[in-house]
Design a protein around this motif. Sequence first.
Motif, short mmCIF file in Angstrom:
data_model
loop_
_atom_site.label_atom_id
_atom_site.label_comp_id
_atom_site.label_asym_id
_atom_site.label_seq_id
_atom_site.Cartn_x
_atom_site.Cartn_y
_atom_site.Cartn_z
N MET A 164 0.84 -1.18 0.00
CA MET A 164 0.00 0.00 0.00
C MET A 164 0.89 1.25 0.00
O MET A 164 1.79 1.37 0.81
N ASP A 165 0.64 2.16 -0.90
CA ASP A 165 1.42 3.38 -1.00
C ASP A 165 1.04 4.37 0.09
O ASP A 165 -0.08 4.39 0.58
N VAL A 166 2.00 5.19 0.45
CA VAL A 166 1.76 6.29 1.38
C VAL A 166 1.59 7.51 0.50
O VAL A 166 2.55 8.02 -0.07
N VAL A 167 0.36 7.96 0.36
CA VAL A 167 0.05 8.97 -0.64
C VAL A 167 -0.46 10.25 0.02
O VAL A 167 -1.33 10.21 0.89
N ASP B 122 6.87 7.02 1.67
CA ASP B 122 6.46 6.09 0.61
C ASP B 122 7.68 5.41 -0.02
O ASP B 122 7.66 4.21 -0.27
N ARG B 123 8.74 6.18 -0.28
CA ARG B 123 9.97 5.59 -0.83
C ARG B 123 10.56 4.58 0.14
O ARG B 123 11.05 3.52 -0.26
N LEU B 124 10.49 4.89 1.42
CA LEU B 124 11.00 3.98 2.45
C LEU B 124 10.19 2.68 2.44
O LEU B 124 10.75 1.59 2.43
N ARG B 125 8.87 2.81 2.39
CA ARG B 125 8.00 1.62 2.36
C ARG B 125 8.31 0.79 1.12
O ARG B 125 8.45 -0.43 1.19
N SER B 126 8.43 1.44 -0.02
CA SER B 126 8.73 0.74 -1.28
C SER B 126 10.06 0.00 -1.19
O SER B 126 10.17 -1.14 -1.63
N THR C 215 17.25 10.35 5.88
CA THR C 215 16.60 11.44 5.15
C THR C 215 15.30 11.82 5.84
O THR C 215 14.99 13.01 5.99
N LEU C 216 14.55 10.84 6.28
CA LEU C 216 13.29 11.09 6.98
C LEU C 216 13.54 11.89 8.27
O LEU C 216 12.82 12.85 8.56
N VAL C 217 14.57 11.53 8.99
CA VAL C 217 14.92 12.26 10.21
C VAL C 217 15.28 13.70 9.86
O VAL C 217 14.78 14.66 10.46
N SER C 218 16.12 13.88 8.86
CA SER C 218 16.56 15.21 8.44
C SER C 218 15.39 16.07 7.97
O SER C 218 15.26 17.24 8.36
N VAL D 219 8.62 1.06 10.52
CA VAL D 219 8.82 2.51 10.42
C VAL D 219 7.84 3.18 9.46
O VAL D 219 7.20 4.17 9.84
N PRO D 220 7.68 2.71 8.22
CA PRO D 220 6.75 3.42 7.32
C PRO D 220 5.32 3.46 7.85
O PRO D 220 4.65 4.48 7.74
N THR D 221 4.85 2.37 8.41
CA THR D 221 3.49 2.33 8.94
C THR D 221 3.35 3.30 10.11
O THR D 221 2.37 4.05 10.19
N PHE D 222 4.32 3.31 10.99
CA PHE D 222 4.34 4.23 12.12
C PHE D 222 4.32 5.67 11.64
O PHE D 222 3.53 6.50 12.10
#
Length: 134
Positions: free
Chosen positions: A1-4, A28-32, A49-52, A105-108
């Motif tokens: 499932m994408d994070v959109v 979304d890139r992380l989940r992918s 990158t997400l942290v930054s 992480v992506p779901t969270f």
Amino acid sequence: MDVVWNTRYNTGIQIIDEQHQELFSTVDRLRSSVQSGADRTEVESLLATLVSHSERHFATEESFMARYAYPDLTQHVAEHASMLTSLHELLSKFQESPHALALMVPTFMEGWLKHHISDGDFGFVTFLKSRNLA
């Protein structure tokens, strides 16, 4: 499932909306990457990158809120600090044990982003609109 990204998360503040979209895109890139079995280095880089991006975004929001004397600034800053602590802990735990954590992480993050924008950021937008500032 994408994070959109969805327009229902638009705050009407261009820089905030752009940064929110960037956060959704990174998650979304992380989940992918995780779902496609990307190597540890790629996933770790996306986590960093997400942290930054989160640090930069939170600083932007807090600057806007301080500029307009938002009454719930202290609570919002505390939410940001708590989230950054969690992100740094997740990155650290990922570095120790990548497989179990990578899926979480992506779901969270998706859940936190949606909740934070809907409940936290829109409070600030409502505040600005009530004072004809947005």
